[in-house]
Design an enzyme around this catalytic site. Sequence first.
Site, short mmCIF file in Angstrom:
data_model
loop_
_atom_site.label_atom_id
_atom_site.label_comp_id
_atom_site.label_asym_id
_atom_site.label_seq_id
_atom_site.Cartn_x
_atom_site.Cartn_y
_atom_site.Cartn_z
N HIS A 80 -48.80 0.77 -24.18
CA HIS A 80 -49.46 1.49 -23.08
C HIS A 80 -50.75 2.12 -23.56
O HIS A 80 -50.86 2.50 -24.73
CB HIS A 80 -48.54 2.58 -22.51
N HIS A 126 -47.13 -3.79 -13.11
CA HIS A 126 -47.06 -3.20 -14.44
C HIS A 126 -46.07 -3.98 -15.32
O HIS A 126 -46.37 -4.36 -16.45
CB HIS A 126 -46.63 -1.74 -14.32
N GLU A 127 -44.87 -4.22 -14.79
CA GLU A 127 -43.85 -4.91 -15.56
C GLU A 127 -44.24 -6.36 -15.86
O GLU A 127 -44.03 -6.86 -16.97
CB GLU A 127 -42.52 -4.88 -14.81
N HIS A 139 -46.71 -6.61 -18.66
CA HIS A 139 -46.02 -6.49 -19.95
C HIS A 139 -45.46 -7.85 -20.37
O HIS A 139 -45.66 -8.30 -21.50
CB HIS A 139 -44.88 -5.48 -19.85
#
Length: 700
Positions: free
Chosen positions: A318, A238-239, A242
Amino acid sequence: IKMWWLLLLGAAASRCLHEETQKSVRLLRPPFPQMSTHFRSSILPLPGSPEPQPLRIQTHYTRGPVPSEARDLDGEARALAAVKETTRRIQGILAVLPVRGPLLLSRDPAQYCHAVWGDPDTPNYHRCSLLNPGYKGESCLGVKIPDAHLRGYSLWPEHGLPQLIQPDGPGVQNTDFLLYVRVAHTSRCHREPSVIAYAACCQLDSEDRPLAGTIVYCAQHLSSPSLGHDDIVMATLHELLHALGFSGQLFKMWRDCPSGLSARENCSTRKQVTRRDEGGQLLLTTPAVSRSLAKHLGVPGTSLGVPLEEEQGSLSSHWESRLLQGSIMTAAFDGAQHTRLDPITLAAFEDSGWYQVNHSAAEELLWGQGSGPDFGLVSTCRNGSSDFFCTGSGLGCHYLHLDKGRCSSDPMLEGCRMYKPSANGSECWKESGLHTRAENPRGEIYHMHSRCFLGNLTSQVLSKDKTSQSSAAPLYLEEGPTGCCYLHQCTHKGAYEVQVKGSPWIPCLPGKAVQIPGYHGLLYCPQGRLCLSEGVSVATSQPMSFTTQDLVFQLSLRLTGTLGHSLGKGQREELAEVVLEALVIRAGTSRCYFYSPSITTSLVFTVSMWKPSGCQGPSTAMLHRTLTLILQKKPLQVHHGEAIFTTEYSKLQTSLDHSSSVAELLLYTGFCLLLLILLGALGTLAYQKRARLQVEPSTT
C-alpha cells in the site's frame, strides 16, 4: 489482501493484513520440464497479434456449501454487479499480450505427487513416481478450481512413457486472467469485522504475470445499507489491483522491458523495485512511479521513489497514507466519494512490465498536489506548512470539501492530523431529513452540489438581556470559523459562486473571505480545491458551456436482439454499459469522450460525446465521424446474459446538440448567406443584361 471499511465515523484505520493473506497462498508457475504442447501454447501471444490487447478477465463465481434458504441472494447480486463493473473498467485501463488458445492453470506437484524420481541419471528424473492418495484438486484462497480450468497430470515410471491420470481440461477461451469470486462467512471475516473483502493472486504465467486470483467477500457487509454500490465497486477495484500485481509478494517479479511490451525477448526481472532510504522509509523506486510522484508534488526532475506504508515484515502493498491520502491503493478506505484511481497507481502497473496502461483513465488526486518534496513527512506535517494537515482537534472541512471534518489522526498517519469526516450528518453532498429543521442560524444547505466551506456566518442575534440597550445595531453571537455546508456553482476553471440559505449567488474568490447579505461573519473561499475542471457548472440547471473546440455530439444506435421479452430499467442500464464498453474498444480510445449512456424501451442506445480538458486523443468531431464510418461497415455485436444484440448501421442516427454547436451553426449560416449573396449578384447581372437588350434599337 484485505480492504478495511471505515463507517465514516472518524474511526481509526485498521492495519491491512495483506502480506499474511497472500503468504497463505502458494503461487504456481507453469512447470516447463513437464509441459505439454497443448499447455505451452496457452501462455503465448496470439499469432498475428503482436500488439497488446485489452485485458480479458473471466469471472467464475463459486457458491459455498450453504443451504439455499440461508443464502444471501441480495448480497451475492451486489457483489457480482460490482465485479462486472470493475472488470469492465479494468479492461479499459490495462492491456496485455493476449493468451493464445484456452487458458489452462497449473496443478501443484507438491499436492498431487507423493514422491519423485531422485536419480539424476534416470530419464524421468524429478518427475512424479508416486501419487498422493489424498489429493482432492486445486484451490485458490478457499475456492476449488474446476478440473476444466486445469492441466492434467501423470504418473511416471523410472523408464518409459507416463501413465495419464487426469487429462488437460478444455481450459477457458478468450481469457487472460481468471477471477474466482466467493461470498461467504469465513473465519477471516469474523476475526476482522471491518473487512469488506480480501483477495490473493494464485497463479502466474512463464513471465510471472498474474493469471488467476480470488476475491472473497464478507457476506455480513454486503447487506449493510451504509455500503453503496459505488463503495463495493471501489473495494473490488482495490482487491483486483492487488491480485493483478500491486503486491509486496509480486514487486520482486516485476519485469523491465526497455523495448516495450511487444518485444518480450528484451525483458528481464527488474533489479531493484524497492529500497529503504536513510531514514528507514520503504520506497517503490521504479521509474514511472518516481516521475509520476515528482509531477504530482510539483518537483522538477524525478523523485527518488514513492513511500510505501510500513507494515509488519519487509514487504508492503500500500502507498503511504500521509503522502497519498485518497489513492485507491492506500491501506484505509473511507468510501467511494473520497477514493481515486490515481496516476501514480497506474504508473506502477506500467512499471510492472506486464501491462500497457491507458493513463487517460487516471483520476486526479488532490491530496498534496503541488506541495513540494517535503510534503507528507512526519517532521513537517505538524508545523502548519501545509493546509492539507491540521493541528488540534477542531472542526473544519475534509480536503475534498465534500464533508465537514474533525481534526484527528490514526495509526497510519503516525501522528499527523487531517480533517476526517465525522459522524453521520457531515456529508454536505447528501440531502437528508436531518437538516430540514427550522433552526439554521448558519444558513446551511445540504445538496448534491453543496460543499464544505470554513466560516463563522450567523443570523442569530444575542438575546436582549445580554445586549446593551443603548446599542441601536443588533449584536450577533461571535463564534470561531467552522465547517459549514453551502451550495456552490462553477463559473469557469478555478472560479465559483456560493449560495447560503436565503441569499443570492455571491462570487467567491479563491483564497479570499466574503460577506453574505443577511448574515454576520465571513465565509472563506478555498483555493485550488473546487472547480478544477473547465467548463462544468455543477449546481444549476443551466446547460453546460463549452468552447468551440469541445462540441457535444450525440451518437444513437438501434439494437436488434434475440431477446423474447422487454428489458427492465436495471437490465437496460446494464446493457447500456456493455454497449458503451464495446463502443470504446471499437473506437480504440479513452472512455473520457463518452457520457450518460442509456437505452430506451425500444432498444435505442444513446450516448453523449465531448472532449473535456485532459482527455488525450482526436477532436470529438473527428472521433464521431470515424465511429460513424466504422459502425456502418461493421456493426457492434454484444452479449448480455443469454441474448446477443447487434447494431443496425442502416438505421444509424447521429445528431449534434444545438446548445453546443455554435461554431458549426455559424459556419453553416455563413455559407448560406454567402450563397444567397452570390445568387443575388448573379440575378442582378442577369436582370441588367435583359433590361439593356430591351431598350436598345433593334438591328436587322
